[in-house]
Scaffold this motif. Structure first.
Motif, PDB file in Angstrom:
ATOM      1  N   MET A 188       0.917  -1.268   0.032  1.00  0.00           N
ATOM      2  CA  MET A 188      -0.178   0.206   0.005  1.00  0.00           C
ATOM      3  C   MET A 188       1.020   1.237   0.089  1.00  0.00           C
ATOM      4  O   MET A 188       0.510   2.221  -0.235  1.00  0.00           O
ATOM      5  N   GLY A 189       2.164   1.133   0.461  1.00  0.00           N
ATOM      6  CA  GLY A 189       2.747   2.473   0.525  1.00  0.00           C
ATOM      7  C   GLY A 189       2.225   3.512   1.372  1.00  0.00           C
ATOM      8  O   GLY A 189       1.832   3.296   2.471  1.00  0.00           O
ATOM      9  N   GLY A 206      -4.979  -3.046   3.989  1.00  0.00           N
ATOM     10  CA  GLY A 206      -3.640  -2.836   3.483  1.00  0.00           C
ATOM     11  C   GLY A 206      -2.654  -3.412   4.081  1.00  0.00           C
ATOM     12  O   GLY A 206      -2.614  -3.741   5.463  1.00  0.00           O
ATOM     13  N   VAL A 207      -1.513  -3.709   3.419  1.00  0.00           N
ATOM     14  CA  VAL A 207      -0.194  -4.244   3.853  1.00  0.00           C
ATOM     15  C   VAL A 207       1.014  -3.656   3.204  1.00  0.00           C
ATOM     16  O   VAL A 207       0.912  -3.092   2.126  1.00  0.00           O
ATOM     17  N   ASP A 208       1.903  -3.649   4.097  1.00  0.00           N
ATOM     18  CA  ASP A 208       3.309  -3.016   3.659  1.00  0.00           C
ATOM     19  C   ASP A 208       4.329  -3.666   4.692  1.00  0.00           C
ATOM     20  O   ASP A 208       4.228  -3.922   5.778  1.00  0.00           O
ATOM     21  N   LYS A 232      -1.742  -3.703   7.835  1.00  0.00           N
ATOM     22  CA  LYS A 232      -0.904  -4.714   8.746  1.00  0.00           C
ATOM     23  C   LYS A 232       0.520  -4.587   7.979  1.00  0.00           C
ATOM     24  O   LYS A 232       0.731  -4.119   7.057  1.00  0.00           O
ATOM     25  N   LEU A 233       1.517  -4.768   9.228  1.00  0.00           N
ATOM     26  CA  LEU A 233       2.770  -4.588   8.507  1.00  0.00           C
ATOM     27  C   LEU A 233       3.041  -6.284   8.289  1.00  0.00           C
ATOM     28  O   LEU A 233       2.564  -7.247   9.151  1.00  0.00           O
ATOM     29  N   GLY A 234       3.462  -6.484   6.968  1.00  0.00           N
ATOM     30  CA  GLY A 234       3.675  -7.806   6.686  1.00  0.00           C
ATOM     31  C   GLY A 234       4.356  -8.034   5.222  1.00  0.00           C
ATOM     32  O   GLY A 234       4.352  -6.903   4.400  1.00  0.00           O
ATOM     33  N   ASP A 235       4.321  -9.210   4.750  1.00  0.00           N
ATOM     34  CA  ASP A 235       4.886  -9.299   3.193  1.00  0.00           C
ATOM     35  C   ASP A 235       3.684  -9.935   2.419  1.00  0.00           C
ATOM     36  O   ASP A 235       2.965 -10.799   2.671  1.00  0.00           O
ATOM     37  N   ALA A 236       3.692  -8.934   1.257  1.00  0.00           N
ATOM     38  CA  ALA A 236       2.620  -9.250   0.192  1.00  0.00           C
ATOM     39  C   ALA A 236       2.846 -10.886  -0.329  1.00  0.00           C
ATOM     40  O   ALA A 236       2.067 -11.091  -1.061  1.00  0.00           O
ATOM     41  N   THR A 237       3.830 -11.233  -0.192  1.00  0.00           N
ATOM     42  CA  THR A 237       4.074 -12.470  -0.939  1.00  0.00           C
ATOM     43  C   THR A 237       3.598 -13.739   0.037  1.00  0.00           C
ATOM     44  O   THR A 237       3.872 -15.039  -0.327  1.00  0.00           O
ATOM     45  N   ARG A 238       3.153 -13.195   1.203  1.00  0.00           N
ATOM     46  CA  ARG A 238       2.632 -14.318   2.183  1.00  0.00           C
ATOM     47  C   ARG A 238       1.081 -13.898   2.822  1.00  0.00           C
ATOM     48  O   ARG A 238       1.124 -14.045   4.080  1.00  0.00           O
TER      49      ARG A 238
END
Ligand SMILES: C[S@@+](CC[C@H](N)C(=O)[O-])C[C@H]1O[C@@H](n2cnc3c(N)ncnc32)[C@H](O)[C@@H]1O
Length: 330
Positions: A188-189, A206-208, A232-238
Motif C-alpha cells: 500500500m505504500g 492494507g499491507v506494507d 498490517k505490517l507484513g509481506d505481500a508474498t505471504r
C-alpha cells in the motif's frame, strides 16, 4: 440516454472503467465518438458513474445528428429540460468535422424560443455541445472537478512519499476491480489506492513491509476521513498467513526499482510471488488491478498462476519509466 466524456490521456483504461461501473449499475456503452461515450443507462447509474476517476463529465443526451443543420432542427422538436437560466458551451474534440463556431448562438436561440433565459456568467443549466464525427447536445449533470483529485495528490498528504500514483489513476484501478464491499492493497505504500477506495465507502485492507508506511498510510487515511480500514505490517508474498479471509478485490502498485523498496528481493521474483500470493486470497471471480513496468510480462506471469487477463493499458510516465496497468480475474 446519457453521455459521458472520458479523459484523453488513458482513453482505453477510462472506457473500461466506465464499462466496469455500468456492469455494476446495469447499463452499457452503446456508442463512441473519440472521447464522447453514449450510454444506455438512467439515473440508477449515477452513484456508480459518480465514482469514476478518468472521466471529465456526464449528462443527459438530448439530441444528436450528422450535421449542424440537422442538430438545430432536432433541437427545435424537443422540450429542453432546462432548470432556471442556461448557457450553451461547445467541446470541439480533436476529430471534430463540423463548423461549430456559431452553434452556441444558434442553439441558444432555439432554446430561448422555448421560454428560457440565457445567463453567460452563472447559468443554472449548462447545455453542452460535442463536436466529433457527429454532433451532440446534452445537459451536463456532473462535472468531475480536477481539484477534488488534486487535493489528494502525494504532496498534499500529511505523510508524503513522492512515488505515488495520481489519485485519478488510483481511483480507476479500484473501479476496474468492480469492488462493491472491500479492497486489499498488499503493497500500500502511503495508501493512495486505499484512500480512493475508502472514499467510495469500501472497507479497505492494507499491507506494507515497512513499518513507516503502515503508520504513514494510517495518517493519510484518517486525514481524508477514511475510517473503515485494517492495516498490517507484513509481506505481500505471504498474504494467506496475514489474513484468515479472502477478498472481493485487490489493487496495487508494486515497487518498480531500487533495492531499498524491494526489501532486498529481486524484482521479477517478487512480482511472481506477489501474483501467486494475491491469487491465493482473491475470491473466485474477484479482480486484481496491478501496475508493472513495461519490461515485465505481467500477462504471462499472471496466466501462469491461474489469472484470466481482462485488460491491459500502456502508460509512458517519463523517459525511463514505461508501465502497463493490468486487470486480471481469478
Ligand atoms: C510504489 S509503492 C506503493 C505506492 C502506493 N500505491 C501509494 O499510493 O502510496 C510500493 C510499496 O511496496 C512496499 N513493498 C515492497 N516489497 C513489499 C513486500 N514484499 N510486501 C509488502 N510491501 C512491500 C514498499 O515498501 C512500498 O511502500
Amino acid at each position: 440516454m446519457l453521455y459521458l466524456e472520458i479523459l484523453g490521456n488513458l482513453p482505453e483504461m477510462a472506457k473500461d472503467e466506465v464499462k466496469a461501473m455500468l456492469e455494476l449499475a446495469g447499463g452499457r456503452i452503446i456508442g463512441q465518438d473519440y472521447l464522447f461515450l453514449k450510454l444506455d443507462a438512467d439515473e440508477t447509474a449515477f452513484p456508480y458513474l459518480d465514482r469514476l476517476g478518468l472521466a471529465h463529465e456526464y449528462g443527459e443526451l438530448i439530441v444528436e445528428a450528422d450535421s449542424i443543420g440537422e442538430l438545430l432542427q432536432k433541437a427545435e422538436e424537443v422540450d429542453w429540460p432546462i432548470r432556471g437560466t442556461f448557457k450553451v458551451d461547445t467541446e470541439t474534440m480533436a476529430n471534430c468535422r463540423h463548423d461549430v463556431l456559431d452553434l452556441p448562438r444558434k442553439l441558444g436561440a432555439v432554446i430561448h424560443a422555448q421560454g428560457f433565459h440565457v445567463n453567460l456568467s452563472k447559468p443554472d443549466t449548462l447545455v453542452r455541445v460535442y463536436c466529433g464525427e457527429r454532433v451532440y447536445a446534452g445537459i451536463r449533470l456532473r462535472f468531475f472537478d480536477p481539484k477534488d483529485f488534486e487535493r489528494r495528490k502525494a504532496h498534499h498528504r500529511p505523510f508524503f512519499r513522492p512515488i505515488s500514483l495520481h489519485p485519478r489513476i488510483s481511483r480507476a484501478l479500484v473501479n476496474l476491480t468492480k469492488a462493491k464491499r472491500e479492497l486489499l492493497d498488499p503493497m500500500m505504500g502511503a495508501g493512495g489506492i486505499l484512500m480512493e477506495a475508502g472514499l467510495l465507502g469500501l472497507k479497505v485492507y492494507g499491507v506494507d513491509i515497512r513499518p513507516e508506511m503502515v503508520e504513514g498510510a494510517e495518517r493519510n487515511l484518517r486525514h481524508y476521513g477514511v475510517k473503515d480500514f485494517e492495516l498490517k505490517l507484513g509481506d505481500a508474498t505471504r498474504l494467506s498467513e496475514l489474513f484468515d479471509k479472502t477478498f472481493e478485490a485487490v489493487a496495487t502498485d508494486p515497487p518498480y526499482g531500487t533495492s531499498a523498496t524491494l526489501a532486498g528481493r529481486r524484482r521479477n521474483e517478487l512480482y511472481r510471488k506477489v501474483l501467486e500470493s494475491i491469487h491465493g486470497v482473491l475470491e473466485p471471480g474477484g479482480r486484481l488491478a496491478i501496475a508493472f513496468p513495461a519490461d515485465f510480462d505481467g500477462e504471462e506471469e499472471a496466466e501462469r498462476v491461474g489469472f484470466k487477463p481482462v485488460g491491459r493499458y500502456y502508460q509512458r510516465v517519463h523517459k525511463s519509466l514505461e508501465r502497463y496497468f493490468y486487470v486480471f480475474e481469478r
